[in-house]
Design an enzyme around this catalytic site. Structure first.
Site, short mmCIF file in Angstrom:
data_model
loop_
_atom_site.label_atom_id
_atom_site.label_comp_id
_atom_site.label_asym_id
_atom_site.label_seq_id
_atom_site.Cartn_x
_atom_site.Cartn_y
_atom_site.Cartn_z
N TYR A 172 0.84 -1.20 0.00
CA TYR A 172 0.00 0.00 0.00
C TYR A 172 0.87 1.26 0.00
O TYR A 172 0.72 2.15 -0.83
CB TYR A 172 -0.90 -0.04 1.24
CG TYR A 172 -1.78 1.15 1.45
CD1 TYR A 172 -2.94 1.32 0.69
CD2 TYR A 172 -1.49 2.10 2.42
CE1 TYR A 172 -3.77 2.41 0.90
CE2 TYR A 172 -2.32 3.19 2.64
CZ TYR A 172 -3.45 3.34 1.87
OH TYR A 172 -4.27 4.42 2.08
N LYS A 176 1.67 4.12 -3.01
CA LYS A 176 1.50 5.56 -2.78
C LYS A 176 2.78 6.31 -3.19
O LYS A 176 2.72 7.34 -3.86
CB LYS A 176 1.20 5.84 -1.30
CG LYS A 176 -0.15 5.34 -0.80
CD LYS A 176 -1.29 6.21 -1.26
CE LYS A 176 -2.62 5.83 -0.65
NZ LYS A 176 -3.76 6.30 -1.47
#
Lengths: 359, 359
Positions: A172, A176
């Protein structure tokens, strides 16, 4: 008790239509509510995997809101969002959360990177086709503190963004960090006018608990104030020193949403030539602060709905959450920080007021 | 005058077949020469857009070398490299250089990111299909100092990798930073055993000048030693203080290649849990040092072949080249640094010897 008051934001006059992706999620819905209430002349395209619902509180604005279901990992569906429209600003809010992208590597990158590069490419193409002299599309990419990692990330730390390389330790956070790089390069090349915002934990989130390790922060308030039990994974009892030892960095929902809109109002010249990233301000609280705020607002009745039960998995993740981030850069750009003393209690009262409105 | 002597490198015993991408380029060819000479029991798959040639000096090893043409932006062609083979280690050396990826944004990302994610995915799939208990594929990703940028990057700076966030300011550097993130996450997830190496300028490169701003560093030696004229874009005359004012961070070809092989010999435990990246050591020289080394090796005859002609475009790029990088981390891992005093002259002598062998 009244809602928070924030400085009035003036958006650039060319912003007439805003696209919000991930608009079915909690943050997307709050953003839509605030934008549609504050800017009566702006139209909205909102999209999510299923066409997002329009919250009842802004039902009167529905003629300004087009809701579309779209699979953004399909490039044609991304292009279709722009078809026959002039879109002036984009909030790229969609994504798979940390638990989901850690469980499914390929799907995580497909949604958290590939659909974002497709959206960037479509935005660039949209601007090329726009009328001559159109301002660059404003593009807000929503990142988070999951981009940080490595040995500096411990509860005692105050992270200095200027001297802290990114070492994401989840898929995750990696996605990003990758998208941040793309958004900056699209901006540097003059394809978009990008802004990258890194959110702290947002409290209090309504709706269902999520798979995120931080989910309990909202959960300790949300469930008990609605008469439901909630687990505290940090401690085994109210006397456990863990309640004081793990600082949590967060921001009130209304403050986060204000800052979302504020970032669109900044001129490009507010940023240095080499970065478009801003870490949103936050305040540091402990789990005990959360429980005390619950007691103030919900009384012992609410407090008794907490089940203390240490979760070693959650605690092992929390061991790498920095307690604080230097926010001087964000404050000097006019972003708002919650009151360090009353901010969390304010967030709880916001949520209580929301519950009352919903009744 | 003899070739450099480096410590003997012992590779893990399971490494029997190595894939090198971008093997038609200068670094890929040098790497193949050194590996095939040093490791008589290892086989090689070498690939590039066109099937790379096998250098004459290692013609006797050609039975251990399979040369394949492949377009790595085509996922099927990437998969085909692994078909029917057991590949134990990969050097991902291919890419479009900075000038090219700045001129063609889409092609740049297609080659410098998408083909690398395709190679990572194919490597992961290859390991899943391998015999049970096979060690993870070793995967060396070649990055560079173009990942750095921002206000810290000035000639006076010594960059501290531990406290310097990446702010790439070219599409080339952005793609490198993106791939670094992917390679680390593939490693963290246990799909590969990744190592990320950031190269300084490599000197002396043989072959044709490239579009890189740093191309003149090798060019000031390479062309004059072959009786050809060469432009010095840094200064208007040999008295120009610019010759002393722009430090250049570089490493001798043979040292870079030694370090390429050394990184494959390190155990995974040599790296911290949150990073697999190492900045290769380098030495800092000035353009005057380069010219003086040319005079030592080629005499006034070679020196007279330099045309001094300031190029404002090159100088504006050089204004953001840090003069030095802290290399303590790399040295403690056993990577070799050239002699700061004689290193560049050694590199020039290497090149002269190469010219003589070629005659």
């Amino acid at each position: 008790m009244s809602a928070a008051v924030y400085p009035k934001v003036t958006l650039p006059s060319h912003v007439q239509t805003i696209l919000i992706t991930g608009a079915g999620g909690f943050v997307g819905q709050q953003l839509l509510i605030s934008l549609s209430e504050s800017f009566p002349n702006i139209n909205f395209i909102i999209t999510d995997v299923r066409a997002p619902s329009i919250p009842a509180s802004i039902d009167q604005f529905k003629q300004r809101i087009a809701s579309l279901g779209a699979d953004l990992s399909n490039k044609d569906e991304v292009k279709n969002l722009f078809e026959g429209r002039q879109i002036d600003a984009i909030y790229a809010v969609h994504g798979i959360m940390s638990g989901g992208s850690e469980a499914n590597f390929d799907l995580g990158y497909q949604v958290n990177v590939d659909s974002h590069t497709a959206l960037l490419a479509a935005t660039r193409a949209h601007h090329i086709q726009a009328r001559q002299g159109s301002p660059l599309p404003l593009y807000v990419y929503v990142s988070g503190l999951a981009v940080y990692g490595g040995e500096k990330c411990i509860p005692e730390a105050e992270i200095e963004p200027e001297t802290t390389p990114l070492f994401p330790e989840t898929s995750y956070g990696t996605a990003k960090a990758i998208c941040e790089l793309y958004v900056f390069d699209y901006t540097r090349k003059g394809f978009i006018d990008g802004r990258i915002i890194r959110l702290p934990t947002v409290a209090i989130r309504s709706g269902a608990p999520s798979s995120a390790a931080s989910s309990f922060i909202s959960g300790l308030i949300r469930e008990p104030l609605q008469g439901q039990r909630s687990e505290c994974p940090v401690a085994d009892s109210i006397d456990d020193p863990n309640l004081d030892n793990f600082p949590l960095y967060l921001s009130r929902v209304s403050t986060v949403i204000h800052n979302f809109i504020h970032v669109l109002s900044l001129p490009a010249s507010a940023f240095p030539s080499y970065s478009r990233t801003v870490n949103f301000p936050g305040i540091t609280v402990t789990t005990r602060d959360i429980i005390e705020a619950l007691a103030v607002v919900g009384g012992s009745e609410a407090l008794n709905l907490i089940d203390f039960k240490k979760d070693p998995k959650v605690l092992s993740i929390m061991a790498f959450w920095p307690g604080s981030f230097n926010q001087q850069a964000a404050l000097s750009l006019g972003f708002i920080r919650d009151d360090p003393k009353t901010g969390f209690l304010d967030a709880v009262r916001d949520f209580q007021a929301e519950l009352k409105r919903g009744q």
